[in-house]
Design an enzyme around this catalytic site. Structure first.
Site, short mmCIF file in Angstrom:
data_model
loop_
_atom_site.label_atom_id
_atom_site.label_comp_id
_atom_site.label_asym_id
_atom_site.label_seq_id
_atom_site.Cartn_x
_atom_site.Cartn_y
_atom_site.Cartn_z
CE LYS A 97 -3.46 10.37 10.29
NZ LYS A 97 -2.59 11.06 9.31
CB THR B 168 -3.01 8.51 4.52
OG1 THR B 168 -2.61 7.42 3.70
CG2 THR B 168 -4.33 8.15 5.21
CE LYS C 4 -3.68 4.36 3.79
NZ LYS C 4 -2.32 3.98 3.50
#
Lengths: 294, 294, 294, 294
Positions: B238, B95, B170
Site C-alpha cells: 500500500k 500513516t 514517511k
C-alpha cells in the site's frame, strides 16, 4: 616468520600493505615504480617482477584492477607463479568475475600453490583502519593458514565457503550496494519534489531500521554536491553486470537489480560514470531538472 | 499540566500511549473496549467517544489504520472535533495518503484546532523504547507546542516542514524500506544459488557500509523461516503504491521502486501478503524452488 | 427510425458523429459552440444542453475527455439524464477509469436508462474511415440494440462482456500500446547506437512477426523527427497509471508495464508530455545524446 | 552457374536449403547424417566434411546453433575454410553474438574469402515459403554477389550495413520480439483477471494499430494452452542477454528490456524454458494461479 608479498599498490593496496607490514615481513611489487618508493624508504624490499615476490614470499596478496591484470601478474616468465614454491599461498583480493577467479585458482593449483579468493568490502577509510570486510573463499585449512594475514588487513574475516565463494559473496554485496544507492536516490528525489528539505530526510533515514553508514556518507555528499569518486559509478556498473550475469546463469530473477543497472547505464550515458556512486542521483536530477542540495 | 488524548490502541498505539502516560495526564479512547482495560486498571481515564477525548485533552494523538478510520475519528457528532476547544492540538501519527492528511488538516482548522502530522518510522520495539523516529510536519510554533508529547513517544523528532510534510517524509522512507527489502532478497537469493551459506552472507552484509538494523532483524527472520508479520507485506505494498502515485504526480521517475512494487505484487499473488516484509524473499523462493534457510 | 445523440465534438468525436449521421437522424451537443456549426450548417439539430439531447435521442453516444467531464454531461438539471426517457440508451465511448464507468452506469440505471460502455481503439484516421475498434461492454440485449450505431462508427464491434468490460479491454489494449512504443524505442535506439540505419531497421521490423501498423506510422514519425501529437504521451501515461492501478487491485504483477510507465514519466519530466507517443524515443535520445533520424 | 553450399540442416536449415536447390546447384553438409538423406535421395551431393563443401561451392550458407558451432564449421583441417578458394563467399545465417560474428569474419578474410552476415527473422513457416526476413550485413559488392542466394531463401533482403550489422539488426528485432511477448502476456493476464474472455481480447488486439502476426499466432497458442516450442524461451532469453550486453556496451538504457529479461528468467526458473515464447504468459499464470484459456 611468514613473509608476505603484496602486489598492486593502488589506492586500496597501499594502506592494506602497510597494515600487513605491521605484523609480517613484507615484500612488494607494483607495475609502476612511484608507489613502491615509500615502502623502499621504510626498508621494505621491492621486487622487480611478480616472480621476485613469489621467490621470497610464503603468502602473496594480489590487489589489482581486473581479471586481465590478475592474469598478467600470475602468468609468464616474470609472473608470480614462476617464482612460487610448492605449498605457497596466493590470496586474490581483486574484484574479478567468477570465471576469472576460477581461472586464477586453476593456474595457482597447476603451479603447486594454494589459492584463496578474498575480495574486500569497504573503501579507503576501512582499508587504512584495518576494518575491511574480508570475504574469504577457500579450503578451511588454507583459510586457517592465511588468516593472520587477512586479519592484518580487515575485520571481520567472513568465511564464505570454498574457492570462488568470496567472489560470489562480493557480487551479492555489491548488488545490494548498487540497489541501495539507486533506491536512496529515488527516495531523496521524491522527497525533494514534494518540497522536503534534504537534511530532514537524511535525519529521517538515518535514525531507523533503514539507517546505514552508506547513507550517512553518500547523503552528505549529495547534499554538498560532491561527487568525487570514492567508488566510481563505472565500477559499480561493472559489478552489477557481473551480478546479473551470475543471476542469469543461476535462473534467479532479480528485477530490482535489473532496473538499477539500467539506471546506472542512464547515469553513465549522462556523463557521470567517473563520478562516485552518489551520482546515481544525478541520473534522476538531470532528467527532472531539480538538484537536491543543502 | 497538559492533558494528552490518545486515540487508537493497536499494536503500536498501546506502547506509545504508555510512554505518554509517563510524562503527561492521559485520556484514551479505542473503538473496541478490550485494549483500554489495562489503562483503566492503571487509573487512566477512558473516554466513551473520540468527542470525550476532545473535551478533556489539550493535545490528542491519533494512531489508527487508514485515512477512512482517521476521518471517522475526527468527524461526526461523537467525533474528536465535536469536543475540541479553540487552540487544542491534533497530532495525526497514522500513516495515510497526502490527500487524507490534507483533508484532516482542513477539518481540524475548520473546527478551530491546530494540526500537526507526525507519522512514525519504526516498529513495536522502538515504540516500547520510545525511540520511534517522529516525522513532524506543521507550523514551527505548533510543533514547538507539542514537542514534549512527541519526545515522550520517540527520538529523534525530525522537523520535516509544514503540514503534510511528515506524510511525504514517511512515504519516501517507506519507499526506501520496501526497495531495501526486495534488494536484500535478491542479494541473498543470488548468493544462495551460488552455494553460499546464509550466515556468511548476513555477516558480510552486516559489517560494511550497507549494514542496517533492518537487515539484522529480517536476515535473522529469513534464516529462521519466521515470516510472522511485524510489518505486513500488504501494508508495504500500500505504501509503495502511495509513493508511486506521488512520484507520478511529481514527474519523478522511480524505476527501482516500480520494479519493487511489482515484486511485492508477486509475493502477494503467491499468498504472502499477510506475512512480514521479510517475505519479499518468498516471492523469489517460490519461483526458484530454493529456500534460503540456516 | 432511431434518433442518435452525440455529445463531445472533439478531434475524435467529429468524424464519429458524421459517420453516425450517414445512417441515423442525429442530434449533437458540445460544450463550446464552434464545433457544432458545420453540423448546424448541414441541418443537424444542435441541442443547447445535454438534457436537450436526451429529450430527442433514443441512443446517445458520449465522447468526452475524462471521468469528470462524463459526470458533468450526465448529471444536473441540464444533464443528459434529466432528459432521458425510460429505456433510452447511453453509450459511453470516452476512455475513463473502471470506477468512473461504474459510477456512470449506476447513474444511468437510476434514471431508468440502459448503459453500454464502448471505448474505442484507434486514432483519427480510423475514426474518419469508420474502422475504429469498438470495445463494447453491456448486457447482450443492450449491445444488440445499439449495435447499428456502433457499426456506423467502427469495425469490428468486439463484445467484451458486461458493463465495464469495454473499459477493462481498453486499458489492456493501451497497456500493450504503451509497452510496444517503449520497446520499439529501445530497439531502435540500440540499433542506432550500433551504427544501423533507421530505414533498414524499420524494414526489418516491418516484414516479420513483429510487424504492426503502429510501427509503420510511428517509425516514419521518428525517422522524420515529427512528434506532433496524434495520441499524446500525457494521455498514454494516464492510461498506464489506470492499468497499473487495476493490476495492483487484481494482484497481477506487470513488471514490463511498470518499467514502461517510469519511462513515460521520464519522457514527461524531459518535456515531451504533450508530444505524440512516438516521443517515448526522445526519453532515450535526451539521455544518450543521439537522435535517431533519417 | 553458381554452386551453393549449405551447412546445418536443422529445423530451419532444411527448408532453407530446399529453397536454394530450386535456383542453384547445391551441396550440403550436416554433422549428423540423417538430415542429409532426403537431399542425397534427390541427387544433391552430400559432403563428408565442411571442407568438402568449401571445395565445391562458390557461396556457402552456414545455419548452425551458436557461435561455438560456427567456429567448429569454419576452422580446423576439415573445416570449411580449409576448402575455400580465394574470392569464395561465406554467408552466416546463424544467430550468434556480435563478437562471434566479428571472429568469423576475421577467419574468413584471413582465408581469402568474402564474408556476409545474414541472420534471418522468422520461423519455420516463412523458412518453407521463402519469406524469411534476411538481415544482410556486408560490403555492398559482396551482398550484391550473394543476393540471388539470399532471395532464394527469403524476402525481403534488408541491407543493414557492413559486416556485423545483420547481427546487430537481429538482436534489436529479437529484443522487440521478447518485449512484445511479455507485454502481450501482461495485457492478457490483466484482462483475464478483470473477467474478460480471451477471444474478445485477441479480437480487440488483432484489429488496431497494435495488431501483429505474432499476436495472432501466439494468442491462439495461449488460448489453446499449446506451448510446444516454435521458438523456445531459452533461446529468446539468450538473445535478450546478448541485446542487454550490447546495450550496456553502448550505454543505451533499456529498462523495459531489462524487466522482460527478468520475466523470462522467472519463466525459466518455473520450468518453461524449453517451451515456446508463448510461455512468457505461464510465468505470470504460475504466480497468480489463473490460466488464460479459451
Amino acid at each position: 616468520m611468514t613473509t608476505v608479498g603484496f602486489i598492486g599498490l593502488g589506492a586500496m593496496g597501499v594502506p592494506m600493505a602497510w597494515n600487513v607490514a605491521d605484523d609480517f615481513d613484507l615484500v612488494v611489487y607494483n607495475r609502476s615504480e612511484a608507489p613502491t618508493e615509500p615502502f623502499a624508504d621504510a626498508g621494505v624490499p621491492v621486487a622487480g617482477t611478480p616472480r621476485g615476490v613469489g621467490e621470497r614470499a610464503d603468502v602473496t596478496v594480489v590487489m589489482v584492477t581486473d581479471g586481465e591484470a590478475l592474469r598478467d601478474v600470475l602468468d609468464g616468465t616474470d609472473g608470480l607463479l614462476a617464482g612460487l614454491s610448492a605449498g605457497d599461498y596466493v590470496v586474490n583480493s581483486s574484484t574479478v568475475s567468477p570465471d576469472d577467479t576460477g581461472a586464477a585458482a586453476t593456474l595457482v593449483a597447476e603451479a603447486g600453490g594454494r589459492f584463496v579468493d578474498c575480495p574486500v568490502s569497504g573503501t579507503i577509510g576501512p582499508a587504512e583502519d584495518g576494518t575491511l570486510t574480508m570475504l574469504a573463499g577457500g579450503a578451511d585449512a588454507d583459510v586457517d593458514a592465511v588468516e593472520g594475514v587477512l586479519e592484518a588487513m580487515g575485520d571481520p574475516v567472513v568465511r564464505c565457503g570454498g574457492v570462488g565463494d568470496g567472489t560470489h559473496a562480493k557480487l551479492s554485496v555489491n548488488l545490494l550496494l548498487g540497489n541501495m544507492m539507486q533506491s536512496f536516490a529515488e527516495s531523496l528525489a521524491l522527497a525533494d519534489a514534494n518540497g522536503l528539505d534534504v537534511d530532514a530526510m537524511l535525519e529521517a533515514i538515518g535514525s531507523g531500521g533503514v539507517a546505514a553508514p552508506l547513507f550517512d556518507a553518500k547523503g552528505e555528499a549529495i547534499a554538498e554536491g560532491d561527487f568525487e569518486a570514492a567508488f566510481p559509478l563505472d565500477l559499480q556498473f561493472k559489478d552489477l553486470r557481473l551480478a546479473l550475469d551470475s543471476a542469469s546463469e543461476r535462473e534467479v530473477p532479480v528485477p530490482a537489480t535489473a532496473a538499477t543497472k539500467e539506471a546506472a547505464s542512464r547515469a553513465r550515458a549522462l556523463g557521470h560514470g567517473e563520478e562516485d556512486i552518489a551520482a546515481f542521483v544525478r541520473g534522476i536530477e538531470d532528467v527532472t531538472g531539480d538538484e537536491i542540495r543543502r
